[in-house]
Design an enzyme around this catalytic site. Sequence first.
Site, PDB file in Angstrom:
ATOM      1  N   ASP A   1      38.621  53.044  -7.668  1.00  0.00           N
ATOM      2  CA  ASP A   1      38.602  54.438  -7.268  1.00  0.00           C
ATOM      3  C   ASP A   1      37.229  54.919  -6.816  1.00  0.00           C
ATOM      4  OD1 ASP A   1      41.190  55.180  -7.296  1.00  0.00           O
ATOM      5  OD2 ASP A   1      41.142  56.270  -9.185  1.00  0.00           O
TER       6      ASP A   1
ATOM      7  N   HIS B   1      38.660  56.497  -4.034  1.00  0.00           N
ATOM      8  CA  HIS B   1      38.538  57.941  -3.890  1.00  0.00           C
ATOM      9  C   HIS B   1      37.168  58.336  -3.367  1.00  0.00           C
ATOM     10  CE1 HIS B   1      42.178  59.297  -6.414  1.00  0.00           C
ATOM     11  NE2 HIS B   1      42.333  58.059  -6.066  1.00  0.00           N
TER      12      HIS B   1
END
Length: 457
Positions: free
Chosen positions: A264, A286
Amino acid sequence: MWFQLSTLLTFTAASLSLASPAGEAIYEQSYSLAARSYPDHISPRPSISCLPKHPFWPPPSPRRRTKVCYVKSHNNGITDDAPYILSALHECNYGGHVVFREGITYYIATAMDLTFLNHIDLDIQGTWLFSPNTTYWQAHSFKFGFQNVTSFFKLGGNDVNIYGGGTLNGNGQVWYDLYAANIYTLRPVLIGIDGLKNSIVSDLLLRYSPEYYHFVANATNVIFDNINIFGLSTSTNVAKNTDGWDTYRSTGVTIQNSVINNGDGKQIFPPFTNILVQNLWCSGSHGISVGSLGQYVGEYDIVENIYVFNISMHNATDGGRIKVWPNTPSALSGDLQGGGGSGRVQNVTYDTFFIDNVDYAIEVDQCYGQSNLTLCLEYPSPLTITDIVFKNFDGKTTKKYQPDIATFACSSAAVCNNIVASDINVVSPNGTNLAFCQNVDTTVLDVNCAGPYLGFN
Ligand SMILES: *[C@@H]1O[C@H](CO)[C@@H](O)[C@H](O)[C@H]1NC(C)=O
Ligand SMILES: *[C@@H]1O[C@H](CO)[C@@H](O)[C@H](O)[C@H]1NC(C)=O
Ligand SMILES: *[C@@H]1O[C@H](CO)[C@@H](O)[C@H](O)[C@H]1NC(C)=O
Ligand SMILES: *[C@@H]1O[C@H](CO)[C@@H](O)[C@H](O)[C@H]1NC(C)=O
Ligand SMILES: *[C@@H]1O[C@H](CO)[C@@H](O)[C@H](O)[C@H]1NC(C)=O
Ligand SMILES: *[C@@H]1O[C@H](CO)[C@@H](O)[C@H](O)[C@H]1NC(C)=O
Ligand SMILES: *[C@@H]1O[C@H](CO)[C@@H](O)[C@H](O)[C@H]1NC(C)=O
Ligand SMILES: *[C@@H]1O[C@H](CO)[C@@H](O)[C@H](O)[C@H]1NC(C)=O
């Protein structure tokens, strides 16, 4: 979920077939067999330089070690090797070089407090495999007191060098499945750091972490170099929150020359100062996030002097991101809620990003966890965002926020100052390059602020 690697390290039936109730004898035999087939070899300590950008402090230059300890292993993928590891680390602490042999699996079924390390090299050529006993780990993993972070082991001390080209495997699949059934599952992070100074972690393969790959707390002058991260769920339950690095209460941390696949990304939690991130290749993440900040009422978060340079970002939700909770209680999910904290994020630069199939190239979100924009604007965050630069962004977004490629959403003009964007050459799939701009000085944003409000990641 984006990538398939054909060269995954797996634990073969051959080593598991040694798992027999016959006891120590067979394990000892497997150990000596293994020791014979894998001759002693000491990895030279890699020489690390931080380029092209320089970190806040010069990289540590540790002295030569004067003693070598080889770590024993049952090498059967079932009997706990933690006692062997602890004993070798104690034996070789203060000036030693500890070798985890190539081709050998060190099975770890006990939480290890490794905060006593001093002037020591951990030469991990083999594999650390963490047991899949989720009951044990939830009861015994180390608690960090922040966002329910826990870890398999806790690493700390001074002048610690970890390298060797080996693997740390978190056995994440059981955790991905358990978390899907219960979001309150306490998933350990693969590498938990608390109080590490003047240390270098390099040349490692990190696989299948249950949650974050690194949680770096109370660290000072620590470098991560050439770390390769990969973890993919093999069931329909996605490997969630598998951030590459999360940093907290730390200063002088450098993360560089690394590959993050299906993690992430990188998050910077407060208070955090003087960080350098450079030369990363990331897929399925992310993005590089500062935040989330302002999650806890009564806390004052500080994030300062961050430089992020040369990031290749593929198949991700964000390129560069700053996320701040608004001044009203908000819930992102059952296990992630907050808002109302104050503080500042100041002097953060995102320089040179290649954007490939990313939802937002840039996301400044001062309404984190609050999808109701009206409500967010009614309660502006007391956490200021000042002196932020985004420059030299190229590439293409996904169609998720088309026609926007970026969002700059401040909860009030009073709490966002000097947010600058220049040389942003990113387009959406249909060629538009709009941005949503709320409560920011658009004269210093080299983007087309005619974009609509389309929400946040
Ligand atoms: C991004 O995802 C697509 C679709 O899953 C995949 O084909 C591609 O290889 C990925 N790109 C990278 C760089 O990981
Ligand atoms: C898992 O850990 C729990 C708690 O420590 C223990 O009672 C149980 O026997 C372990 N299970 C296995 C399969 O080792
Ligand atoms: C960091 O250091 C502080 C102060 O010594 C301590 O209270 C805290 O438990 C440490 N660890 C974390 C994760 O904050
Ligand atoms: C940027 O990072 C890539 C690795 O992702 C590296 O190959 C390249 O040399 C770096 N560029 C600069 C200018 O350091
Ligand atoms: C801003 O941060 C950079 C590191 O990214 C540092 O070199 C510079 O001195 C900082 N500026 C101020 C005013 O502190
Ligand atoms: C753990 O998560 C729960 C649920 O969100 C929360 O109430 C609790 O405060 C968290 N604990 C810590 C230490 O963050
Ligand atoms: C958003 O918040 C405003 C202000 O409190 C409220 O009037 C409105 O109904 C909310 N909208 C939604 C969709 O909940
Ligand atoms: C691009 O797509 C958006 C929505 O997906 C649409 O509103 C816009 O008109 C499109 N622009 C062009 C130039 O095709």
